[in-house]
Design a protein around this motif. Structure first.
Motif, mmCIF file in Angstrom:
data_model
loop_
_atom_site.group_PDB
_atom_site.id
_atom_site.type_symbol
_atom_site.label_atom_id
_atom_site.label_comp_id
_atom_site.label_asym_id
_atom_site.label_seq_id
_atom_site.Cartn_x
_atom_site.Cartn_y
_atom_site.Cartn_z
ATOM 1 N N GLU A 279 0.874 -1.103 0.200
ATOM 2 C CA GLU A 279 -0.039 -0.100 0.041
ATOM 3 C C GLU A 279 0.832 1.142 -0.018
ATOM 4 O O GLU A 279 0.419 2.486 -0.481
ATOM 5 N N ALA A 280 1.971 0.997 0.430
ATOM 6 C CA ALA A 280 3.019 2.324 0.594
ATOM 7 C C ALA A 280 3.148 2.810 -0.831
ATOM 8 O O ALA A 280 3.641 3.942 -1.003
ATOM 9 N N PHE A 281 3.283 1.819 -1.773
ATOM 10 C CA PHE A 281 3.521 2.179 -2.864
ATOM 11 C C PHE A 281 2.419 1.969 -3.924
ATOM 12 O O PHE A 281 2.713 1.829 -5.257
ATOM 13 N N ASP A 282 1.280 2.095 -3.421
ATOM 14 C CA ASP A 282 -0.054 2.241 -4.283
ATOM 15 C C ASP A 282 -0.127 0.928 -4.959
ATOM 16 O O ASP A 282 -0.266 0.800 -6.106
ATOM 17 N N ALA A 283 0.459 -0.250 -4.248
ATOM 18 C CA ALA A 283 0.493 -1.585 -5.081
ATOM 19 C C ALA A 283 -0.096 -2.721 -3.793
ATOM 20 O O ALA A 283 0.578 -3.587 -3.527
ATOM 21 N N PRO A 284 -1.538 -2.522 -3.504
ATOM 22 C CA PRO A 284 -1.820 -3.892 -2.612
ATOM 23 C C PRO A 284 -1.827 -4.961 -3.336
ATOM 24 O O PRO A 284 -1.862 -5.160 -4.431
ATOM 25 N N GLY A 285 -1.431 -6.109 -2.264
ATOM 26 C CA GLY A 285 -1.151 -7.285 -2.746
ATOM 27 C C GLY A 285 0.452 -7.652 -2.766
ATOM 28 O O GLY A 285 0.508 -8.796 -3.099
ATOM 29 N N PHE A 286 1.170 -6.593 -2.589
ATOM 30 C CA PHE A 286 2.400 -6.842 -2.799
ATOM 31 C C PHE A 286 3.404 -6.305 -1.364
ATOM 32 O O PHE A 286 2.858 -5.419 -0.610
ATOM 33 N N ILE A 287 4.340 -7.058 -1.195
ATOM 34 C CA ILE A 287 5.271 -6.511 0.034
ATOM 35 C C ILE A 287 6.651 -6.196 -0.775
ATOM 36 O O ILE A 287 7.022 -6.997 -1.883
ATOM 37 N N ARG A 288 7.451 -5.235 -0.349
ATOM 38 C CA ARG A 288 8.762 -5.014 -0.814
ATOM 39 C C ARG A 288 9.761 -5.406 0.472
ATOM 40 O O ARG A 288 9.642 -4.939 1.628
ATOM 41 N N ILE A 289 10.752 -6.348 -0.021
ATOM 42 C CA ILE A 289 11.623 -6.779 0.779
ATOM 43 C C ILE A 289 13.214 -6.001 0.162
ATOM 44 O O ILE A 289 13.327 -6.228 -0.887
ATOM 45 N N SER A 290 13.468 -5.404 1.397
ATOM 46 C CA SER A 290 14.953 -4.817 0.864
ATOM 47 C C SER A 290 16.210 -6.028 1.204
ATOM 48 O O SER A 290 16.189 -6.444 2.298
ATOM 49 N N TYR A 291 16.957 -5.983 0.177
ATOM 50 C CA TYR A 291 17.969 -7.065 0.421
ATOM 51 C C TYR A 291 19.406 -6.221 0.542
ATOM 52 O O TYR A 291 20.456 -6.700 0.420
ATOM 53 N N ALA A 292 19.147 -4.926 1.058
ATOM 54 C CA ALA A 292 20.246 -4.320 1.489
ATOM 55 C C ALA A 292 20.543 -4.543 3.051
ATOM 56 O O ALA A 292 20.586 -3.894 3.876
ATOM 57 N N THR A 293 20.763 -5.822 3.156
ATOM 58 C CA THR A 293 21.347 -6.193 4.488
ATOM 59 C C THR A 293 22.218 -7.540 4.199
ATOM 60 O O THR A 293 22.078 -7.989 3.279
ATOM 61 N N SER A 294 22.661 -7.879 5.362
ATOM 62 C CA SER A 294 23.534 -9.041 5.208
ATOM 63 C C SER A 294 22.882 -10.200 5.007
ATOM 64 O O SER A 294 21.786 -10.477 5.054
ATOM 65 N N MET A 295 23.875 -11.206 4.167
ATOM 66 C CA MET A 295 23.127 -12.501 3.611
ATOM 67 C C MET A 295 22.636 -13.252 4.979
ATOM 68 O O MET A 295 21.500 -13.855 4.894
ATOM 69 N N GLN A 296 23.573 -13.124 6.176
ATOM 70 C CA GLN A 296 22.964 -13.927 7.285
ATOM 71 C C GLN A 296 21.366 -13.547 7.787
ATOM 72 O O GLN A 296 20.505 -14.179 7.838
ATOM 73 N N GLU A 297 21.239 -12.151 7.573
ATOM 74 C CA GLU A 297 19.936 -11.731 7.894
ATOM 75 C C GLU A 297 18.792 -12.051 6.747
ATOM 76 O O GLU A 297 17.776 -12.274 7.240
ATOM 77 N N LEU A 298 19.339 -11.896 5.695
ATOM 78 C CA LEU A 298 18.360 -12.343 4.765
ATOM 79 C C LEU A 298 17.967 -13.650 4.538
ATOM 80 O O LEU A 298 16.899 -14.198 4.645
ATOM 81 N N LYS A 299 18.800 -14.649 5.113
ATOM 82 C CA LYS A 299 18.522 -16.217 5.505
ATOM 83 C C LYS A 299 17.479 -16.300 6.743
ATOM 84 O O LYS A 299 16.536 -16.927 6.397
ATOM 85 N N ARG A 300 17.909 -15.532 7.684
ATOM 86 C CA ARG A 300 16.766 -15.563 8.955
ATOM 87 C C ARG A 300 15.512 -14.994 8.433
ATOM 88 O O ARG A 300 14.467 -15.291 8.821
ATOM 89 N N GLY A 301 15.700 -13.838 7.554
ATOM 90 C CA GLY A 301 14.313 -13.263 7.259
ATOM 91 C C GLY A 301 13.576 -14.403 6.357
ATOM 92 O O GLY A 301 12.157 -14.444 6.624
ATOM 93 N N ALA A 302 14.096 -14.956 5.452
ATOM 94 C CA ALA A 302 13.550 -15.781 4.498
ATOM 95 C C ALA A 302 12.802 -16.909 5.289
ATOM 96 O O ALA A 302 11.738 -17.402 5.231
ATOM 97 N N ASP A 303 13.659 -17.586 6.269
ATOM 98 C CA ASP A 303 13.181 -18.554 7.097
ATOM 99 C C ASP A 303 12.075 -18.319 8.031
ATOM 100 O O ASP A 303 10.987 -19.030 8.101
ATOM 101 N N ARG A 304 12.062 -16.994 8.526
ATOM 102 C CA ARG A 304 10.918 -16.566 9.436
ATOM 103 C C ARG A 304 9.729 -16.366 8.390
ATOM 104 O O ARG A 304 8.609 -16.629 9.099
ATOM 105 N N ILE A 305 9.730 -15.684 7.319
ATOM 106 C CA ILE A 305 8.722 -15.523 6.501
ATOM 107 C C ILE A 305 8.083 -16.978 6.086
ATOM 108 O O ILE A 305 6.817 -17.104 6.333
#
Ligand SMILES: Cc1ncc(COP(=O)(O)O)c(C=O)c1O
Length: 398
Positions: free
Chosen positions: A358-384
């Motif tokens: 909704e922040a980008f006028d796009a209901p139905g989508f989420i924005r995931i930033s990968y401007a973070t470490s690979m380790q955080e990305l892995k934790r994030g993907a697992d948690r999602i």
């Protein structure tokens, strides 16, 4: 109580998410933050060293309102080297980020009765700035099925006798989509004929993954130099978001108007920042390539991790550092109804911060930033993925 114009705008929704994640982190909550709209890399050392040297040399006073001559020359040199376009310092103003370059330009060009075309899903500030200039935003929509590509035809169809400007962001936030040179050429030919301005938001210009032709400045300069505004920034390319330095490159009369506006609002960009930005633009550019290479690896890896759940539909972006994921399969009228609710539930239950569509006028989508470490990305993907499965199990049990 407040002026009318405040009723037309709200706080940037992308900043709201960041603030909430920061608040929780400050309380010691273990949050995986995939909301960041900024590089996680440190500012390159040679850039920071230039700032230290500026302080030591007491370069700490007002500068010329529109920026130091050396920085304006550095912008001209960078654009000449990168795009082959010729500008002089009188056609450059240094601003507090690309945001102020766009804001100054909108205020100096647009007014009541004008229509200004931009595109969505997109960065909400562009629309809000059009409204702050008392003009009317006209939105061209792009579509996931088409990779959110910006095509010329919808822009051309949106033009009316009241159109005064067109604002294009490529690579785009949040989609990472690019507009190709032919599309810009087609839009520019029509804009030139009808005396319409084109503002290019080049905030992510250095973050394009493949060697595709994307010399949009040259395309515009060739066709309509006298109505082209190039808005750039040191923020994303050089990991300098907090320094607040951007620029507008535009015809001298517009730059003079922006200069007058800025002289009565913020004045010059911080003198120390200007020294740092000069070092960034004139120094070695391999730091930019190194960061881009790392973003590419993260992008590919994150796409692979998320592919474990096929209902998270994601396409690899061409630029910037965001995945724009179609999560509409997880929304329902009797469950999570919007991605704002989904993002809140992810924060509450899975401790993952990301930005709802909704922040980008796009209901139905989420924005995931990968401007973070690979380790955080892995934790994030697992948690999602765990979050999705846990909700599913709960639904089945009911
Ligand atoms: C598309 C786009 N343009 C411009 C900006 C402005 O950035 P800055 O003011 O830091 O240069 C941003 C920041 O997130 C952005 O996403």
């Amino acid at each position: 109580m407040l002026a009318q114009r405040t009723k037309r705008i709200g706080v940037s929704p992308t900043m709201k998410v960041a603030a909430e994640a920061l608040r929780l982190k400050a309380q010691g909550v273990d949050i995986v933050d995939l909301g960041a709209g900024e590089p996680d890399f440190p500012t390159p050392q040679h850039v920071s060293r230039a700032a230290h040297a500026a302080i030591d040399a007491n370069f700490t006073k007002y500068t010329t309102n529109s920026g130091t001559d050396e920085l304006k020359r550095a912008v001209c040199e960078r654009y000449r080297a990168d795009y082959g376009v010729e500008y002089t310092p009188a056609e450059v103003i240094i601003t507090a980020g690309g945001k102020q370059a766009l804001f100054n330009s909108a205020l100096c060009l647009f007014g009541a009765g004008d229509e200004v075309i931009t595109h969505m899903p997109g960065w909400p500030t562009l629309v809000e700035q059009i409204k702050l200039a008392d003009a009317e935003p006209v939105i061209v929509r792009t579509h996931a099925e088409d990779g959110f590509r910006l095509r010329a035809e919808p822009f051309l169809r949106a033009i009316t006798p009241r159109t005064r400007g067109i604002i294009i962001n490529s690579p785009g936030n949040p989609t990472g989509a690019l507009i190709d040179e032919a599309a810009v050429a087609a839009i520019a030919d029509e804009a030139a004929r009808r005396e319409i301005w084109i503002l290019l938001d080049l905030c992510y210009e250095k973050l394009i993954y493949d060697a595709v032709p994307h010399n949009l400045p040259a395309v515009l300069v060739k066709r309509m130099r006298d109505r082209t505004v190039l808005c750039g920034s040191s923020s994303k390319a050089y990991a300098m978001t907090g320094w607040r330095c951007g620029w507008a490159v535009a015809p001298a009369p517009l730059v003079a108007a922006c200069n007058a506006l800025q002289s009565h609002s913020t004045s010059n960009v911080c003198s120390i920042t200007q020294k740092a930005a000069t070092a960034a633009l004139t120094g070695p550019q391999d730091c930019v390539t190194a960061m881009l290479d790392e973003y590419r690896v993260r992008r590919d890896q994150m796409c692979e991790w998320l592919a474990a759940e096929p209902r998270l539909r994601v396409a690899k972006p061409s630029g910037a550092f965001y995945l724009f994921v179609d999560v509409s399969d997880f929304l329902s009228p009797d469950g999570l109804r919007t991605t704002a609710e989904l993002a809140q539930a992810l924060l509450d239950d899975a401790r993952v911060a990301l930005t709802p569509g909704e922040a980008f006028d796009a209901p139905g989508f989420i924005r995931i930033s990968y401007a973070t470490s690979m380790q955080e990305l892995k934790r994030g993907a697992d948690r999602i993925i765990e979050f999705v499965h846990a909700r599913e199990a709960r639904a089945l049990a009911q």
